[in-house]
Design an enzyme around this catalytic site. Structure first.
Site, mmCIF file in Angstrom:
data_model
loop_
_atom_site.group_PDB
_atom_site.id
_atom_site.type_symbol
_atom_site.label_atom_id
_atom_site.label_comp_id
_atom_site.label_asym_id
_atom_site.label_seq_id
_atom_site.Cartn_x
_atom_site.Cartn_y
_atom_site.Cartn_z
ATOM 1 N N ASP A 1 0.848 -1.184 0.000
ATOM 2 C CA ASP A 1 0.000 0.000 0.000
ATOM 3 C C ASP A 1 0.891 1.244 0.000
ATOM 4 O O ASP A 1 1.769 1.383 0.861
ATOM 5 C CB ASP A 1 -0.886 -0.019 1.247
ATOM 6 N N HIS B 1 -3.737 13.827 0.952
ATOM 7 C CA HIS B 1 -3.991 12.869 2.033
ATOM 8 C C HIS B 1 -2.839 12.860 3.039
ATOM 9 O O HIS B 1 -3.066 12.948 4.250
ATOM 10 C CB HIS B 1 -4.180 11.464 1.445
ATOM 11 N N GLU C 1 -10.653 3.802 3.258
ATOM 12 C CA GLU C 1 -9.661 4.507 2.441
ATOM 13 C C GLU C 1 -9.973 4.168 0.989
ATOM 14 O O GLU C 1 -9.857 3.015 0.574
ATOM 15 C CB GLU C 1 -8.224 4.097 2.808
ATOM 16 N N GLU D 1 -9.109 3.904 -2.662
ATOM 17 C CA GLU D 1 -7.842 3.796 -3.372
ATOM 18 C C GLU D 1 -8.035 3.105 -4.719
ATOM 19 O O GLU D 1 -9.070 2.497 -4.984
ATOM 20 C CB GLU D 1 -6.834 2.969 -2.555
ATOM 21 N N ASP E 1 -9.361 0.220 1.592
ATOM 22 C CA ASP E 1 -8.378 -0.257 2.569
ATOM 23 C C ASP E 1 -8.845 0.146 3.971
ATOM 24 O O ASP E 1 -8.378 1.111 4.555
ATOM 25 C CB ASP E 1 -7.013 0.367 2.243
ATOM 26 N N ARG F 1 -8.672 3.408 13.009
ATOM 27 C CA ARG F 1 -7.744 4.503 13.323
ATOM 28 C C ARG F 1 -7.228 4.455 14.753
ATOM 29 O O ARG F 1 -6.101 4.872 15.024
ATOM 30 C CB ARG F 1 -8.428 5.853 13.083
ATOM 31 N N GLN G 1 -4.674 1.629 14.948
ATOM 32 C CA GLN G 1 -3.500 2.083 14.194
ATOM 33 C C GLN G 1 -2.681 3.118 14.968
ATOM 34 O O GLN G 1 -1.448 3.037 15.032
ATOM 35 C CB GLN G 1 -3.978 2.679 12.865
ATOM 36 N N LYS H 1 -4.972 -2.261 9.974
ATOM 37 C CA LYS H 1 -5.256 -2.411 8.540
ATOM 38 C C LYS H 1 -5.514 -3.854 8.131
ATOM 39 O O LYS H 1 -6.200 -4.100 7.135
ATOM 40 C CB LYS H 1 -4.046 -1.931 7.727
ATOM 41 N N THR I 1 -9.109 -5.855 3.428
ATOM 42 C CA THR I 1 -8.916 -4.902 2.343
ATOM 43 C C THR I 1 -9.826 -5.378 1.217
ATOM 44 O O THR I 1 -9.680 -6.508 0.752
ATOM 45 C CB THR I 1 -7.447 -4.897 1.871
ATOM 46 N N GLU J 1 -10.279 12.321 7.333
ATOM 47 C CA GLU J 1 -9.991 13.617 6.711
ATOM 48 C C GLU J 1 -11.270 14.429 6.505
ATOM 49 O O GLU J 1 -11.301 15.629 6.751
ATOM 50 C CB GLU J 1 -9.335 13.428 5.348
#
Lengths: 394, 394
Positions: A106, A113, A179, A181, A213, A217, A220, A233, A237, A338
């Site tokens: 990844d 970002h 996420e 992606e 993904d 948080r 993490q 994570k 996925t 975000e």
């Protein structure tokens, strides 16, 4: 025999032809291609056992010249009459993980970002780390937990420690995030000791998929120093079931944003591999973001060159994802952390204030790109529902 | 028929019986077991096709009860006469990567190692991060570049930036290092959403190998913020060819060092899985370190429980390594960066002052553990030579 009608404005016209692995009631998974609202069984029509396999790996390993020829044959095939038994309505098939994932990497290639996360996680420091504009930062993820769209995502448990807590507690993630992606799939690998030049990207990479993904948080944030994300994570996925061939993305190619300082020679592109792909992220049916892939700082050709520049080999089925795609505007950001600025600025979804994901939420990511014919081609979607944690010690 | 003589003091007596994949001139790789200085062909003697495969994965997936039965049958077999054609001198066989690696995870479980690296990399901060004593810190590595002992290691190239340089340069690593580790191989995997309790470690883990997790310290130092090591590690990870069954390590079990604070419930062991394994690291034939595995803070049972506590699945062939094994003394450290304190305190090897690896160097890691019979069992070795970088822009 059947003549496949492609509806006007379909995102799956003859300039797309994405590959996937499908099955119908009582049949084994095999390779198909999506045309309009139909799936054409390639094992039944092209007479090559490689398409009877339950993954695309065998076909992908045959290499670029073969991919070109098969695309031409499919174009001929579906322009004429196709045997009835080889054509299925897309609503009648089940799609499977389209390829066996070798290694999963990844990246972190969106400047918007990376800057946003830097501001959120390290408010008193420069948002970007000193290395960020010199190399595409990336890390290895868990290949064994890449799942296909439609697979429910169970809220993960783990250790979390809020800044105001003395020690960590165990329980379900309270800050489950997405996420959005794009992922790139290696078709023909490279040997140990042989870096892949940026120019070889289009020879070696078979196609692209959408990637969600999933990120816990809170898990993490507690675990990630100093060796990077791990359990925050690795629980899941998700990828879309249709692999859009790189051959279908020629029209989408654009220059990446200006790269300054100039990258080292092994990262310089002679022709651009930025991609004008427009994503949409839906939460419970409402669009919450429209991330623009064309804003990505590093191109996928640069990612592959970087990933192998130390001599690391690559293999058929290697998946490398772009990292969260975020544009400069709030409604172009590809992660809830975000969009809601760490949960402090909720958004309205379905008449409610929302920050991170709740049990029962459904997230769908879709994308389109300009097509050779002047219309657009689609990536399909990656859509998953959040299930409650199992046996969390709350 | 042949009666296999096991020399007195052999590290490969009947209380070891490690599995590997071997071939002889002109034959296909298949599964064998090492007995004394011989390899017994299991495909030829046990009459099960699973041993005719070029990897151990099929056998490992059959599960714990089958591993116990096969070990009993092998003990009977090699206690009597074995067909000549099924017995080879170990010097006559070539060994191969013994299993297909699914996901590769590297932990960081030595308190001495983590503290030393903390002091070296972050001299003005606490050596251990706040999370370190709460969870076994780990990250995913590159499964596709795990290679077997004997595979030459080409010095990697990449971006490096010394603290006194303004911007990075591209070139060969100037700080190529070893990491002496032990690796554990998952035999029977676990489903997505089903964490593996610490108690299931011995049911699921097939065996252990030696690991040399080569590290380019200069590449790593520049790239690793904020997502962890990537190219500084992914160019090669070497493992020993003989997988020592967990069943052979019962006598080696010891308590881990005291864990304070007490770990969260999911990490608490009801019986200990610390291991009294003594490693030796040789550089060009001279022993430079004797890392003691029994000093490791986190046990491999805790590592597996942690790796899956978020619901991540595990698969046959998953390899998880301990991280560098370092004891409290200088001559017990498992990496050159620690032994030479970042290159500032060279050691004498072959009459020369040495810090990091030079082209042509040969590194060998060996290990032994107490055996049920009172003697010792061996892991064989992981031995590799460093070749010069290819095409470095110096």
């Amino acid at each position: 025999m059947t003549r496949i009608e492609v509806p006007d404005g379909s995102l799956f016209g003859l300039d797309n032809l994405p590959y996937g692995v499908f099955s119908t009631q009582g049949t084994a998974p095999r390779v198909g291609v999506r045309v309009g609202d139909h799936v054409v069984d390639l094992a039944a029509t092209l007479g090559d056992d490689v398409f009877a396999q339950p993954v695309l790996n065998g076909f992908m390993a045959q290499g670029h010249a073969r991919w070109v020829r098969v695309r031409e044959r499919i174009t001929e095939l579906v322009s004429g009459d196709v045997p009835d038994a080889a054509v299925h309505a897309v609503s009648d098939v089940r799609t499977h993980l389209p390829f066996e994932v070798a290694d999963y990497v990844d990246f972190y290639a969106s400047e918007h970002h990376a800057s946003n996360l830097g501001r959120l996680f390290r408010p008193n420091a420069e948002p970007l780390m000193p290395n960020w504009k010199h190399l595409p930062v990336g890390y290895h993820g868990r290949a064994g937990t890449v799942v296909v769209s439609g697979t429910d995502v169970v809220r993960p448990c783990g250790q979390r420690k809020a800044p105001d807590e003395d020690s960590p507690t165990f329980g379900e993630s309270r800050r489950l995030d997405i996420e959005a992606e794009l992922g790139f799939v290696v078709g023909t690998g490279s040997e140990l000791g042989s870096p892949v030049p940026v120019e070889e990207f289009e020879q070696r990479v078979f196609g692209a998929v959408l990637v969600n993904d999933w990120s816990a948080r809170d898990i993490q944030a507690w675990e990630y120093v100093p060796l990077g994300p791990f359990l925050g994570k690795s629980f899941a996925t998700s990828i879309s079931p249709w692999v859009v061939p790189l051959l279908a993305l020629e029209t989408a190619r654009v220059a990446t944003p200006p790269q300054a300082p100039q990258p080292l020679p092994y990262l310089r592109e002679s022709s651009p591999w930025g991609l004008d792909i427009a994503l949409e992220v839906e939460l419970n049916g409402q669009v919450i973001s429209r991330p623009p892939y064309r804003e990505m700082y590093w191109s996928p050709a640069q990612m592959l060159a970087h990933m192998t520049v130390n001599g690391a080999s690559s293999r058929t089925g290697d998946l490398f994802a772009s990292g969260t795609i975020s544009g400069p505007e709030r409604d172009q950001r590809g992660a809830l952390i975000e969009i809601t600025w760490g949960g402090k600025e909720p958004i309205q979804v379905g008449g409610e204030e929302r920050t991170f994901l709740r049990d029962g939420d459904e997230v769908a990511i879709t994308a389109t790109a300009p097509a050779a014919s002047g219309g657009r081609i689609g990536f399909g979607e990656v859509r998953n529902r959040i299930l409650p944690a199992k046996g969390a010690q709350r």
